[in-house]
Design an enzyme around this catalytic site. Structure first.
Site, PDB file in Angstrom:
ATOM      1  N   GLN B 125       0.829  -1.206   0.000  1.00 14.34           N
ATOM      2  CA  GLN B 125       0.000   0.000   0.000  1.00 14.34           C
ATOM      3  C   GLN B 125       0.867   1.260   0.000  1.00 14.34           C
ATOM      4  OE1 GLN B 125      -1.658   1.308   3.751  1.00 14.34           O
ATOM      5  NE2 GLN B 125      -3.695   1.418   2.857  1.00 14.34           N
ATOM      6  N   GLY B 126       0.718   2.101  -1.019  1.00 15.46           N
ATOM      7  CA  GLY B 126       1.488   3.340  -1.090  1.00 15.46           C
ATOM      8  C   GLY B 126       0.652   4.555  -0.730  1.00 15.46           C
ATOM      9  N   GLU B 243     -10.466  -1.005   5.939  1.00 16.88           N
ATOM     10  CA  GLU B 243      -9.177  -1.279   6.562  1.00 16.88           C
ATOM     11  C   GLU B 243      -9.294  -1.169   8.083  1.00 16.88           C
ATOM     12  OE1 GLU B 243      -6.051   1.482   5.565  1.00 16.88           O
ATOM     13  OE2 GLU B 243      -4.651   0.544   6.956  1.00 16.88           O
ATOM     14  N   SER B 374      -3.808   7.457  13.042  1.00 16.84           N
ATOM     15  CA  SER B 374      -3.510   7.294  14.468  1.00 16.84           C
ATOM     16  C   SER B 374      -4.809   7.349  15.275  1.00 16.84           C
ATOM     17  CB  SER B 374      -2.560   8.400  14.941  1.00 16.84           C
ATOM     18  OG  SER B 374      -3.279   9.607  15.068  1.00 16.84           O
ATOM     19  N   ASN B 375      -4.756   6.783  16.475  1.00 16.60           N
ATOM     20  CA  ASN B 375      -5.976   6.720  17.278  1.00 16.60           C
ATOM     21  C   ASN B 375      -6.509   8.103  17.630  1.00 16.60           C
ATOM     22  OD1 ASN B 375      -5.576   4.009  17.075  1.00 16.60           O
ATOM     23  ND2 ASN B 375      -5.907   3.591  19.250  1.00 16.60           N
ATOM     24  N   GLU B 376      -5.618   9.070  17.710  1.00 18.15           N
ATOM     25  CA  GLU B 376      -6.073  10.433  17.989  1.00 18.15           C
ATOM     26  C   GLU B 376      -6.891  10.957  16.806  1.00 18.15           C
ATOM     27  OE1 GLU B 376      -2.985   9.258  18.575  1.00 18.15           O
ATOM     28  OE2 GLU B 376      -3.306   9.157  20.733  1.00 18.15           O
TER      29      GLU B 376
END
Lengths: 375, 389
Positions: B125-126, B243, B374-376
């Site tokens: 995956q790019g 995803e 990210s989770n944030e």
């Protein structure tokens, strides 16, 4: 696998939501709470008229024949509105114990009146030293002639003051027996208290209280299993009530954050606060999932239901309190005033945590069930 | 409301268990786990599932998928977890495959889908770039039109298993004039094209999973573009929620916890089993109860999707909570291994096989709350689209 509500369940949900919207604003609620009984007898009559008091009872005993899913629907709605009427004490504990027993005389004497709203009930099982342990009690009954004589005391009995009939646990020889005690019995004294969430409770004393021969709800050998089953179902319902309260708090907090302005913008625009509200949302969703899980496994009679119920109650206890504490924090100074109802929900969730085993106790129960059997 | 299985579903579960008994064993698991044999063993495992017709649970039947109900998918995943079998790599099957069959043209479907299903084509995956991490729309890899080709220049980073990949699906900038989300195109690029350089990045577990992939005047046929030019963000967004749902890692977490439990029942602390220690029990119970909840959160999301709802912020919730739990389980696993968890790989027998794996999983596990947004950032998404803040 199907998590949707049936048509009947959806109707029940719609009807209780509609009632709460029209008849249970926070101002109305405070009025009900300040009535002499600690709740509104008019609201109780409405509950009876709407058929809600009959929900968990089997059809053969005049009930609606509902399941834990139905009682959880009701209790969740009661949780959203922070209802103070004694549905737990009278219906989910009192009526359910009578209905689950095998004493047709007691059933005939009380159930019809309970279902029509004419009779209040309570379950007295805790004593000063019990904490959450059903069998840690000292009350004792002796056989006397055809009947029994009861001595001892009970603490913090939900709906204990208004109850017309009280289901009481006491040792009879070596078994934990369950007696139906009429509230007008000689030898019964009651002292009324109020819990911080508005629920009326009472401490009871039994002093040489004589009971008729037909006072046993079931065979003493069967009572612990009956009580455990009724408490398991009530635990699910109380957790559903907690979830309803959590959802109300989340919604109120988001609304408040979108309107309250500081530093020139709604405080809901601040990322630090957004992330705390997301944590409240996540906690609520996780509790909803455990409720669905417990409802499914309990309804199917699966062996892991006991573990699912322990996990549900432990998490609602812990996360309910944390969601409520966050709601107070995010409402700022207003959150610590009686002017807003945020504090009412905090108190309710604190009480829910303490009922039927708090978060730590339920986690221990979960761990015993899950790790205790490893060879 | 019920979570019971029908007789047909129970029969399916038996069939899955038999398949796993006959096709997956400890030896294959060990080879998948060993970095040296990872690729061949992973493809071997995928081909076994392909031969059975069980490689693409989520795909429509017309494209070679299983056409399973959500309950069947759940049964399948649970059965994999029971025997510790990993899922197949997500890049082709869970990531680019659905984009190709949803937004690609017929020629692209015929060309790429078979290799994704058989495992013969390894994808990477790019997306991320040195200057575009969680703020993915800030990507700057340029694609300039030259006749029937694009000329690609730029750098992608954190590219998992690019060293094994035959193809990369990449987001590239075809227009700089509008908002960052506009002007992005979705390209499929052959990794053997001249001008592509793959440089390893060694992670804190000491392993080579990650890479930097640079593009120096790389020619890519316009025919390899998915959908319309400048619309790539739309396609990528659809993929991202898939995803994230896949990143919840519930089956993986169950596997870790069952290992931890087995191990804690053997490990003695001053003569008593670690599993009997109330503090250990409390910590493990906290993780297990959250996981029991998340399992049903996922099932509830699947049920919503089955009724036509779109997984939007729910997939963020699954990613957020799932990765927190993965890390909690990995921490517990590391602690159970004790000091053996800190032993670096060696040819010698150190008296403990559990430690090496617990160290590597803990270390690489630090990435899961970062990747996939990210989770944030997931919290920002839930705040905006879920709570309306």
């Amino acid at each position: 696998m199907d998590f949707s509500l049936s048509d009947e369940q959806q109707l029940l949900k719609d009807s209780v939501d509609k009632y709460m919207l029209e008849r249970y604003s926070s101002e109305q609620r405070r009025g009900y709470m300040n009535a002499e009984a600690g709740f509104s007898t008019a609201v109780w009559s409405d509950f009876a008229e709407l058929g809600w008091l009959t929900v968990p009872l089997p059809e053969a005993l005049g009930g609606y024949g509902g399941s834990v899913v139905d009682t959880s629907l009701l209790m969740e709605a009661f949780g959203r509105a922070a209802v103070v009427e004694p549905y737990l004490g009278t219906v989910l504990l009192g009526a359910q114990l009578l209905s689950g027993g095998n004493n047709a005389t007691l059933q005939a004497r009380y159930l019809e009146e309970i279902l029509s709203g004419q009779c209040q009930a309570a379950f007295a099982y805790l004593e000063r030293r019990s904490r959450h342990q059903l069998t840690a009690i000292d009350s004792r009954a002796e056989r006397q002639g055809e009947g029994f004589v009861l001595n001892g005391s009970k603490s913090l009995v939900l709906n204990g003051m208004a109850a017309d009939v009280i289901l009481v646990t006491a040792w009879l020889e070596d078994a934990l027996a369950l007696f139906a005690v009429p509230a007008d019995s000689a030898g019964l004294s009651r002292e009324a208290f109020q819990l911080m969430d508005g629920q009326a409770v009472a401490n009871l004393r039994f002093d040489q209280l004589t009971l008729a021969t037909d006072s046993l709800v079931c065979e003493p050998a069967d009572s612990l299993a009956l009580i455990q089953r009724v408490i398991d179902e009530a635990t699910i319902a109380v957790a559903a009530q907690g979830l309803g309260a959590m959802e109300t708090l989340l919604k109120a907090t988001v609304e408040y954050s979108n309107t309250r302005k500081q530093f020139g913008q709604p405080i809901g625009k601040f990322q630090a606060l957004q992330h705390r509200m997301v944590d409240m949302y996540t906690a609520t969703q996780q509790c909803r999932s455990l409720l669905v899980r417990a409802l499914c496994s309990h309804s199917a009679g699966e062996p892991q239901a006991a573990m699912d119920i322990a996990a549900l109650k432990s998490m609602v206890g812990k996360l309910g309190r944390s969601v409520a504490e966050e709601a107070v924090q995010l409402h700022g100074g207003m959150g610590v005033t009686e002017e807003l109802s945020v504090g009412d929900y905090l108190k309710r969730l604190m009480v829910i945590d303490s009922l039927f085993g708090d978060s730590a106790w339920q986690r221990r129960r979960f761990a015993e069930l899950r790790y205790g059997d490893v060879a | 409301m019920h979570a019971t299985f029908s007789p047909e579903e129970l029969a399916f579960r038996d069939e899955v268990r038999v398949f796993l008994r006959d096709n997956f064993d400890e030896q294959l698991a060990a080879r998948i786990h060993n970095p040296k044999t990872f690729k061949t063993a992973t493809i071997e495992w995928q081909k076994k599932r392909y031969d059975k017709g069980w490689v693409a649970p989520g795909w429509p039947v017309e494209h070679g998928g299983c056409g399973w109900t959500d309950t069947q998918k759940y049964i399948f995943d649970s059965a994999l977890a029971e025997v510790g079998a990993p899922d197949v790599p997500p890049f082709g099957l869970k990531m680019v495959g659905p984009v190709i069959y949803t937004f690609g043209n017929d020629e692209q479907k015929q060309r790429f889908l078979p290799g994704i299903l058989t495992g013969d084509t390894w994808w990477c995956q790019g997306y991320s770039e040195p200057g575009a991490g969680s703020d993915l729309a800030g990507l700057q890899t340029r694609a300039e039109r030259d006749g029937d080709d694009y000329i690609i220049n730029g750098t992608k980073i954190w590219t998992t298993y690019a060293q094994y990949a035959d193809w990369i699906f990449a987001l590239v900038r075809t227009d700089n004039s509008g908002k960052p989300q506009q002007g992005i195109s979705f390209l499929l690029i052959d990794m053997r094209t001249p001008g592509i350089t793959v440089s390893p990045i060694i992670a804190i577990d000491g392993e080579h999973h990650l890479n930097e992939v640079s593009f120096d005047n790389v020619r890519v046929p316009v025919a390899n573009r998915i959908g319309e030019e400048n619309q790539g963000w739309t396609y990528a967004k659809a993929l991202l929620s898939h995803e994230r749902t896949a990143l919840s890692g519930i089956a993986y977490c169950k596997q870790v916890l069952s290992k931890v439990r087995r191990f804690a029942a053997e490990e003695n602390d001053d003569g008593s089993r670690l599993l009997d220690d109330p503090v250990f029990q409390a910590r493990m119970a906290d993780i297990e109860m959250e996981l029991m909840a998340l399992e049903y959160t996922e099932l509830r999301v699947l049920a919503t999707v089955a009724q036509g709802g779109a997984p939007g912020m729910e997939s963020s919730l699954l990613k957020l909570k799932g990765t927190e739990l993965q890390q909690a389980a990995q921490s517990l696993q590391f602690d159970v291994a004790g000091l053996y968890g800190s032993v670096l790989p060696t040819e010698h027998e150190v008296g403990h096989a559990f430690g090496d794996r617990s160290r590597r999983e803990y270390m690489y596990g630090r990435a899961c709350t970062i990747y996939g947004g990210s989770n944030e950032v997931q919290k920002n998404i839930i705040a905006k689209f879920g709570l309306g803040l």
